[in-house]
Design a protein around this motif. Structure first.
Motif, PDB file in Angstrom:
ATOM      1  N   GLU A 198       0.041  -4.117   3.952  1.00 28.05           N
ATOM      2  CA  GLU A 198       0.805  -3.035   4.562  1.00 28.05           C
ATOM      3  C   GLU A 198       2.297  -3.287   4.396  1.00 28.05           C
ATOM      4  O   GLU A 198       2.743  -4.422   4.262  1.00 28.05           O
ATOM      5  CB  GLU A 198       0.456  -2.918   6.050  1.00 28.05           C
ATOM      6  CG  GLU A 198      -0.978  -2.523   6.330  1.00 28.05           C
ATOM      7  CD  GLU A 198      -1.279  -1.094   5.910  1.00 28.05           C
ATOM      8  OE1 GLU A 198      -0.314  -0.310   5.723  1.00 28.05           O
ATOM      9  OE2 GLU A 198      -2.462  -0.764   5.777  1.00 28.05           O
ATOM     10  N   GLU A 225      -5.457   2.991  -7.112  1.00 29.99           N
ATOM     11  CA  GLU A 225      -6.268   3.579  -6.046  1.00 29.99           C
ATOM     12  C   GLU A 225      -7.467   2.696  -5.700  1.00 29.99           C
ATOM     13  O   GLU A 225      -7.828   2.555  -4.525  1.00 29.99           O
ATOM     14  CB  GLU A 225      -6.743   4.964  -6.466  1.00 29.99           C
ATOM     15  CG  GLU A 225      -7.384   5.746  -5.342  1.00 29.99           C
ATOM     16  CD  GLU A 225      -7.609   7.191  -5.720  1.00 29.99           C
ATOM     17  OE1 GLU A 225      -7.207   8.090  -4.959  1.00 29.99           O
ATOM     18  OE2 GLU A 225      -8.196   7.426  -6.805  1.00 29.99           O
ATOM     19  N   LEU A 242      -6.301  -0.091  -3.319  1.00 34.22           N
ATOM     20  CA  LEU A 242      -5.598   0.244  -2.076  1.00 34.22           C
ATOM     21  C   LEU A 242      -6.153  -0.480  -0.848  1.00 34.22           C
ATOM     22  O   LEU A 242      -5.375  -0.989  -0.024  1.00 34.22           O
ATOM     23  CB  LEU A 242      -5.626   1.756  -1.845  1.00 34.22           C
ATOM     24  CG  LEU A 242      -4.625   2.609  -2.626  1.00 34.22           C
ATOM     25  CD1 LEU A 242      -4.853   4.083  -2.337  1.00 34.22           C
ATOM     26  CD2 LEU A 242      -3.193   2.216  -2.292  1.00 34.22           C
ATOM     27  N   SER A 291       2.316   1.889  -3.303  1.00 37.15           N
ATOM     28  CA  SER A 291       1.252   2.217  -4.252  1.00 37.15           C
ATOM     29  C   SER A 291       0.809   3.666  -4.101  1.00 37.15           C
ATOM     30  O   SER A 291       0.562   4.358  -5.094  1.00 37.15           O
ATOM     31  CB  SER A 291       0.065   1.281  -4.047  1.00 37.15           C
ATOM     32  OG  SER A 291       0.429  -0.062  -4.300  1.00 37.15           O
ATOM     33  N   GLN A 292       0.712   4.130  -2.861  1.00 40.13           N
ATOM     34  CA  GLN A 292       0.330   5.524  -2.640  1.00 40.13           C
ATOM     35  C   GLN A 292       1.372   6.474  -3.230  1.00 40.13           C
ATOM     36  O   GLN A 292       1.022   7.498  -3.834  1.00 40.13           O
ATOM     37  CB  GLN A 292       0.163   5.777  -1.142  1.00 40.13           C
ATOM     38  CG  GLN A 292      -1.066   5.096  -0.558  1.00 40.13           C
ATOM     39  CD  GLN A 292      -1.118   5.155   0.954  1.00 40.13           C
ATOM     40  OE1 GLN A 292      -0.084   5.165   1.630  1.00 40.13           O
ATOM     41  NE2 GLN A 292      -2.319   5.193   1.501  1.00 40.13           N
ATOM     42  N   ARG A 315       0.819  -1.219   0.000  1.00 39.71           N
ATOM     43  CA  ARG A 315       0.000   0.000   0.000  1.00 39.71           C
ATOM     44  C   ARG A 315       0.847   1.261   0.000  1.00 39.71           C
ATOM     45  O   ARG A 315       0.572   2.209  -0.751  1.00 39.71           O
ATOM     46  CB  ARG A 315      -0.937  -0.010   1.202  1.00 39.71           C
ATOM     47  CG  ARG A 315      -1.910   1.168   1.214  1.00 39.71           C
ATOM     48  CD  ARG A 315      -2.846   1.067   2.401  1.00 39.71           C
ATOM     49  NE  ARG A 315      -3.572  -0.201   2.370  1.00 39.71           N
ATOM     50  CZ  ARG A 315      -4.276  -0.674   3.396  1.00 39.71           C
ATOM     51  NH1 ARG A 315      -4.327   0.006   4.525  1.00 39.71           N
ATOM     52  NH2 ARG A 315      -4.928  -1.813   3.291  1.00 39.71           N
ATOM     53  N   LEU A 316       1.872   1.313   0.838  1.00 39.38           N
ATOM     54  CA  LEU A 316       2.712   2.508   0.919  1.00 39.38           C
ATOM     55  C   LEU A 316       3.338   2.815  -0.439  1.00 39.38           C
ATOM     56  O   LEU A 316       3.298   3.958  -0.917  1.00 39.38           O
ATOM     57  CB  LEU A 316       3.801   2.308   1.970  1.00 39.38           C
ATOM     58  CG  LEU A 316       4.863   3.412   2.041  1.00 39.38           C
ATOM     59  CD1 LEU A 316       4.229   4.750   2.394  1.00 39.38           C
ATOM     60  CD2 LEU A 316       5.960   3.049   3.043  1.00 39.38           C
ATOM     61  N   ILE A 322       0.975   6.435  -6.996  1.00 40.57           N
ATOM     62  CA  ILE A 322      -0.202   7.205  -7.401  1.00 40.57           C
ATOM     63  C   ILE A 322       0.132   8.696  -7.445  1.00 40.57           C
ATOM     64  O   ILE A 322      -0.187   9.391  -8.414  1.00 40.57           O
ATOM     65  CB  ILE A 322      -1.373   6.936  -6.437  1.00 40.57           C
ATOM     66  CG1 ILE A 322      -1.902   5.513  -6.626  1.00 40.57           C
ATOM     67  CG2 ILE A 322      -2.492   7.945  -6.657  1.00 40.57           C
ATOM     68  CD1 ILE A 322      -2.866   5.067  -5.541  1.00 40.57           C
ATOM     69  N   ASP A 323       0.780   9.176  -6.406  1.00 38.03           N
ATOM     70  CA  ASP A 323       1.171  10.595  -6.363  1.00 38.03           C
ATOM     71  C   ASP A 323       2.097  10.936  -7.520  1.00 38.03           C
ATOM     72  O   ASP A 323       1.970  11.993  -8.147  1.00 38.03           O
ATOM     73  CB  ASP A 323       1.849  10.913  -5.030  1.00 38.03           C
ATOM     74  CG  ASP A 323       0.898  10.832  -3.842  1.00 38.03           C
ATOM     75  OD1 ASP A 323      -0.328  10.881  -4.077  1.00 38.03           O
ATOM     76  OD2 ASP A 323       1.386  10.706  -2.703  1.00 38.03           O
TER      77      ASP A 323
END
Length: 290
Positions: free
Chosen positions: A230, A222, A225, A170-171, A167-168, A174-175
């Motif tokens: 994690e 997204e 997510l 992926s975030q 997830r981290l 995304i940004d």
């Protein structure tokens, strides 16, 4: 007597031949890396493969991993006891580079876990053509157009590979994907101006498609997510392996942590000596202007 001399000569020649083999393996490996990772080659200043994109298809990834593992096995099998000091150092350094690549394949598995593998490849594919004026603007623009055209397939390969995304990561991906527009548009504009009207039309179409596919990749991530795993530490065993075999440091995880604790205590002591200890507060909100 002649047999004795012959045996001595052969004994001396064998390490030399092995050293030559090491250098040949290293030269071939560095060239192989540039061919397999053309974006990396461009970023390092080798622009022979500017019109190529990294192939992240499952067969290509598996083939690269097998090649690195096989090469590492060959290097580990070398008997370097009788080698000169400098040659031993070359062997250690080359082995650590192979270990780093193999570690990524075995432990980190970035193609399966880290979407930044694909967003970073896309952004570097273009930025590596911009940061130095190594050729005419037209040739660099044409190379950028070719890479733009390859980006939709790059992200489709990423979607297939990402079986266990974190997830981290992926975030962060995304940004990155949603902030790529200025690089793909404004930054390449000086190069695009050199194109003919027909070339410019093709360039714009490829760029627009690349932007859409990058944003679509962010949207795809997204939506997934909530189901993603994690982030978790690699663990002491893997970390110690990294310290010893990749970074070549003579310390383990406990000793690295202890160094950090010492440095933290030292800086806390220095902060206590300030007229106003709050000046050491790292939060930028403490100051009206920085």
């Amino acid at each position: 007597m002649r047999l004795t001399v012959t045996y001595i000569f052969l004994a001396l020649a064998m390490p030399v031949a092995a050293q030559q083999q090491l250098h040949k393996l290293a030269d071939d490996y560095y060239e192989w890396v540039k061919v397999e990772y053309p974006v990396f080659a461009s970023d390092q200043g080798d622009h022979r493969f500017d019109d190529r994109m990294v192939d992240y298809s499952a067969p290509a990834v598996a083939k690269r991993r097998a090649h690195v593992a096989e090469l590492l096995e060959k290097v580990n099998a070398m008997d370097v006891a009788a080698w000169p000091k400098d040659e031993k150092i070359d062997w250690i350094l080359f082995r650590s580079q192979l270990e780093a690549s193999n570690f990524g394949d075995r432990v980190l598995q970035t193609e399966e876990t880290n979407p930044q593998t694909y967003t970073d490849t896309a952004s570097s594919a273009i930025f590596s053509l911009l940061k130095k004026e190594y050729d005419t603007p037209q040739k660099r623009a044409m190379a950028a157009a070719t890479r733009f055209r390859a980006m939709p397939e790059l992200f489709e390969q990423g979607k297939k590979n990402l079986t266990k995304p974190v997830r981290l990561y992926s975030q962060l991906a995304i940004d990155s994907a949603r902030a790529v527009d200025p690089l793909f548009t404004d930054s390449v504009e000086p190069l695009a101006r050199s194109l003919s009207p027909e070339q410019r039309k093709e360039f714009d179409a490829a760029r627009d498609q690349a932007v859409r596919s990058t944003h679509a990749f962010a949207d795809w991530l997204e939506k997934r997510l909530p189901q993603m795993q994690e982030w978790k530490a690699m663990g002491t065993e893997h970390y110690n392996f990294m310290l010893h075999h990749l970074l070549l440091l003579p310390m383990d995880a406990h000793e690295v942590a202890h160094l950090g604790e010492i440095e933290l205590a030292r800086y806390r002591a220095l902060e206590a000596m300030l007229p106003d200890p709050s000046l050491a507060e790292p939060d930028p909100k403490r100051a009206k202007s920085i």
